[in-house]
Write a protein that holds these residues in place. Structure first.
Motif, PDB file in Angstrom:
ATOM      1  N   ALA A  43       0.852  -1.183   0.000  1.00 32.09           N
ATOM      2  CA  ALA A  43       0.000   0.000   0.000  1.00 32.09           C
ATOM      3  C   ALA A  43       0.890   1.237   0.000  1.00 32.09           C
ATOM      4  O   ALA A  43       1.902   1.282   0.701  1.00 32.09           O
ATOM      5  N   ALA A  44       0.530   2.222  -0.810  1.00 27.23           N
ATOM      6  CA  ALA A  44       1.321   3.443  -0.907  1.00 27.23           C
ATOM      7  C   ALA A  44       0.538   4.485  -1.691  1.00 27.23           C
ATOM      8  O   ALA A  44      -0.585   4.233  -2.139  1.00 27.23           O
ATOM      9  N   CYS A  45       1.159   5.629  -1.886  1.00 28.83           N
ATOM     10  CA  CYS A  45       0.584   6.647  -2.756  1.00 28.83           C
ATOM     11  C   CYS A  45       0.695   6.137  -4.196  1.00 28.83           C
ATOM     12  O   CYS A  45       1.779   5.756  -4.638  1.00 28.83           O
ATOM     13  N   GLY A  46      -0.421   6.123  -4.884  1.00 27.74           N
ATOM     14  CA  GLY A  46      -0.431   5.628  -6.261  1.00 27.74           C
ATOM     15  C   GLY A  46       0.461   6.429  -7.185  1.00 27.74           C
ATOM     16  O   GLY A  46       1.161   5.868  -8.033  1.00 27.74           O
ATOM     17  N   GLN A  47       0.478   7.748  -7.014  1.00 20.12           N
ATOM     18  CA  GLN A  47       1.273   8.603  -7.893  1.00 20.12           C
ATOM     19  C   GLN A  47       2.740   8.628  -7.471  1.00 20.12           C
ATOM     20  O   GLN A  47       3.630   8.517  -8.314  1.00 20.12           O
ATOM     21  N   CYS A  48       3.012   8.776  -6.165  1.00 19.55           N
ATOM     22  CA  CYS A  48       4.389   8.922  -5.686  1.00 19.55           C
ATOM     23  C   CYS A  48       5.191   7.624  -5.702  1.00 19.55           C
ATOM     24  O   CYS A  48       6.400   7.643  -5.925  1.00 19.55           O
ATOM     25  N   ARG A  49       4.533   6.487  -5.434  1.00 23.46           N
ATOM     26  CA  ARG A  49       5.261   5.235  -5.251  1.00 23.46           C
ATOM     27  C   ARG A  49       4.889   4.103  -6.198  1.00 23.46           C
ATOM     28  O   ARG A  49       5.696   3.205  -6.420  1.00 23.46           O
ATOM     29  N   LEU A  50       3.672   4.098  -6.729  1.00 24.35           N
ATOM     30  CA  LEU A  50       3.247   2.931  -7.504  1.00 24.35           C
ATOM     31  C   LEU A  50       3.081   3.217  -8.995  1.00 24.35           C
ATOM     32  O   LEU A  50       2.607   2.366  -9.741  1.00 24.35           O
ATOM     33  N   GLY A  51       3.473   4.409  -9.446  1.00 24.50           N
ATOM     34  CA  GLY A  51       3.510   4.708 -10.870  1.00 24.50           C
ATOM     35  C   GLY A  51       2.164   4.925 -11.540  1.00 24.50           C
ATOM     36  O   GLY A  51       2.070   4.844 -12.767  1.00 24.50           O
TER      37      GLY A  51
END
Length: 120
Positions: A43-51
């Motif tokens: 789980a993470a920020c979709g934009q900052c970490r998951l592309g």
């Protein structure tokens, strides 16, 4: 008198807005369904970490190598996204239940797994 009334109304509006932004969402406070599998995901920020595409910071999970934005809880329901261990700065593990629909993960349960204690 008008000034005081306006100030009072603005104060109430500010408190209501702050409470709405920090109130936990349904999936973050629900109990898991004992009849459904509990999944362990990134789980993470979709934009900052998951592309994932976008211009703001939104909660996402990575499951089976694919990232999905999450509905049912928000990035701010799980702490400060921009803290050292926040979703914009690190990928965390979470236990989730829900389903993928329309390219998004519809969470019915979402709980962060505590990070292991670091040795000093």
């Amino acid at each position: 008198m008008k000034f005081l009334l306006t100030l009072l109304l603005l104060s109430f509006a500010g408190v209501a807005t702050a409470q709405a932004q920090t109130a936990p969402t349904a999936a973050s406070t629900a109990s898991p369904d004992k009849n459904k599998e509990l999944l362990l995901v990134d789980a993470a920020c979709g934009q900052c970490r998951l592309g994932l595409p976008g211009k703001s910071c939104d909660l996402a999970i990575r499951m089976d190598g694919k990232a999905y934005f999450v509905d049912g809880t928000t990035i701010d329901s799980h702490g400060d996204a921009h803290a050292k261990d926040g979703f914009c700065n690190s990928v965390r593990k979470a236990q989730v239940q829900g389903e993928v629909a329309d390219g998004r993960f519809k969470a019915t349960y979402f709980k962060l797994v505590p990070e292991p204690a670091k040795a000093h």
